[in-house]
Design an enzyme around this catalytic site. Sequence first.
Site, mmCIF file in Angstrom:
data_model
loop_
_atom_site.group_PDB
_atom_site.id
_atom_site.type_symbol
_atom_site.label_atom_id
_atom_site.label_comp_id
_atom_site.label_asym_id
_atom_site.label_seq_id
_atom_site.Cartn_x
_atom_site.Cartn_y
_atom_site.Cartn_z
ATOM 1 N N ASP A 1 0.874 -1.166 0.000
ATOM 2 C CA ASP A 1 0.000 0.000 0.000
ATOM 3 C C ASP A 1 0.915 1.221 0.000
ATOM 4 O O ASP A 1 1.857 1.299 0.787
ATOM 5 C CB ASP A 1 -0.949 0.031 1.197
ATOM 6 N N ASP B 1 4.588 9.657 -10.702
ATOM 7 C CA ASP B 1 6.024 9.776 -11.003
ATOM 8 C C ASP B 1 6.397 11.003 -11.833
ATOM 9 O O ASP B 1 7.413 11.648 -11.542
ATOM 10 C CB ASP B 1 6.531 8.503 -11.706
ATOM 11 N N ARG C 1 9.415 2.150 -2.584
ATOM 12 C CA ARG C 1 9.186 0.706 -2.725
ATOM 13 C C ARG C 1 10.510 -0.057 -2.601
ATOM 14 O O ARG C 1 10.579 -1.075 -1.923
ATOM 15 C CB ARG C 1 8.515 0.466 -4.094
HETATM 16 P P1 ITT Z 1 -3.422 -2.261 -5.460
HETATM 17 O O1 ITT Z 1 -4.195 -1.809 -4.227
HETATM 18 O O2 ITT Z 1 -4.123 -3.307 -6.262
HETATM 19 O O3 ITT Z 1 -2.012 -2.624 -5.124
HETATM 20 P P2 ITT Z 1 -3.570 0.563 -6.202
HETATM 21 O O4 ITT Z 1 -3.089 1.335 -7.397
HETATM 22 O O5 ITT Z 1 -4.999 0.777 -5.771
HETATM 23 O O6 ITT Z 1 -3.296 -1.002 -6.476
HETATM 24 P P3 ITT Z 1 -2.712 1.710 -3.712
HETATM 25 O O7 ITT Z 1 -4.041 1.595 -3.090
HETATM 26 O O8 ITT Z 1 -1.490 1.357 -2.893
HETATM 27 O O9 ITT Z 1 -2.583 0.822 -5.019
HETATM 28 O O10 ITT Z 1 -2.579 3.202 -4.272
HETATM 29 C C1 ITT Z 1 -1.328 3.679 -4.596
HETATM 30 C C2 ITT Z 1 -1.440 4.891 -5.480
HETATM 31 O O11 ITT Z 1 -0.368 5.764 -5.115
HETATM 32 C C3 ITT Z 1 -1.208 4.487 -6.944
HETATM 33 O O12 ITT Z 1 -2.415 4.342 -7.629
HETATM 34 C C4 ITT Z 1 -0.368 5.653 -7.442
HETATM 35 O O13 ITT Z 1 -1.187 6.659 -7.892
HETATM 36 C C5 ITT Z 1 0.385 6.131 -6.221
HETATM 37 N N1 ITT Z 1 1.719 5.516 -6.175
HETATM 38 C C6 ITT Z 1 2.161 4.473 -5.409
HETATM 39 N N2 ITT Z 1 3.414 4.156 -5.687
HETATM 40 C C7 ITT Z 1 3.802 4.993 -6.675
HETATM 41 C C8 ITT Z 1 4.985 5.147 -7.418
HETATM 42 O O14 ITT Z 1 6.022 4.342 -7.242
HETATM 43 N N3 ITT Z 1 5.020 6.107 -8.326
HETATM 44 C C9 ITT Z 1 3.972 6.920 -8.548
HETATM 45 N N4 ITT Z 1 2.807 6.827 -7.933
HETATM 46 C C10 ITT Z 1 2.720 5.874 -6.978
#
Ligand code: ITT
Length: 197
Positions: free
Chosen positions: A70, A156, A182
């Site tokens: 998350d 990003d 990450r």
């Molecule tokens: P899952 O729950 O299925 O893993 P999700 O996209 O809904 O997928 P999250 O609830 O963790 O995942 O939301 C994370 C959001 O934060 C993601 O949609 C991106 O917009 C942002 N995010 C997370 N890591 C990122 C990264 O490495 N680079 C850019 N944006 C990121």
Amino acid sequence: MKHLVVATRNKGKIVEINALLAGLVDQISSAADYGDFPETVEDGATFEENALKKAREAAVFSGFPALADDSGLVVDALGGRPGVFSARFAGEGADDAANNVHLLSECQLLSEEQRQAAFVCVLAYVTPEGDEQVFSGTVTGRILSVARGEGGFGYDPLFLVDGFERSMAELTLTEKNEVSHRARAFRKFREYLKSLA
Ligand code: ITT
């Protein structure tokens, strides 16, 4: 480790996670490999609560150890938003492009100083036996006023990484996987798995 289920539907995360787990896991599966993978309701107040919820459901569903990520963007000047709402900042079902437009408009009036931000990643590892571990990582940077770069995913293109003259989307996958939130959380997860061996 023989088989790990990565509890995510986010294609951008899967690409990065596959590389971050290289050499550590014989077989990786993810939500896309199952027709009826649970759709976890992410109603936690913290990244940790949501990560644990996703990993628990995936471990129970699959019978294999599960890892959930998350993550999100935290902007202090916006009161910590979008935070746990990062995936739906522009509304339920919003895509990356819409979320980025929303971030740009929310940050429009912020000074250079107020544009400080951090990406946060919390990994939850849960086994079918009920063992639970949590690992977190953070990277700091600044919100740009114009998108830059084609790589990565999510926010990003709007995140200038501290110590680099480039946005996260201007880094190669290898570079992002050395410095990102990450990557930092996965370093801790890898150490943990090694300590079990
Ligand atoms: P899952 O729950 O299925 O893993 P999700 O996209 O809904 O997928 P999250 O609830 O963790 O995942 O939301 C994370 C959001 O934060 C993601 O949609 C991106 O917009 C942002 N995010 C997370 N890591 C990122 C990264 O490495 N680079 C850019 N944006 C990121």
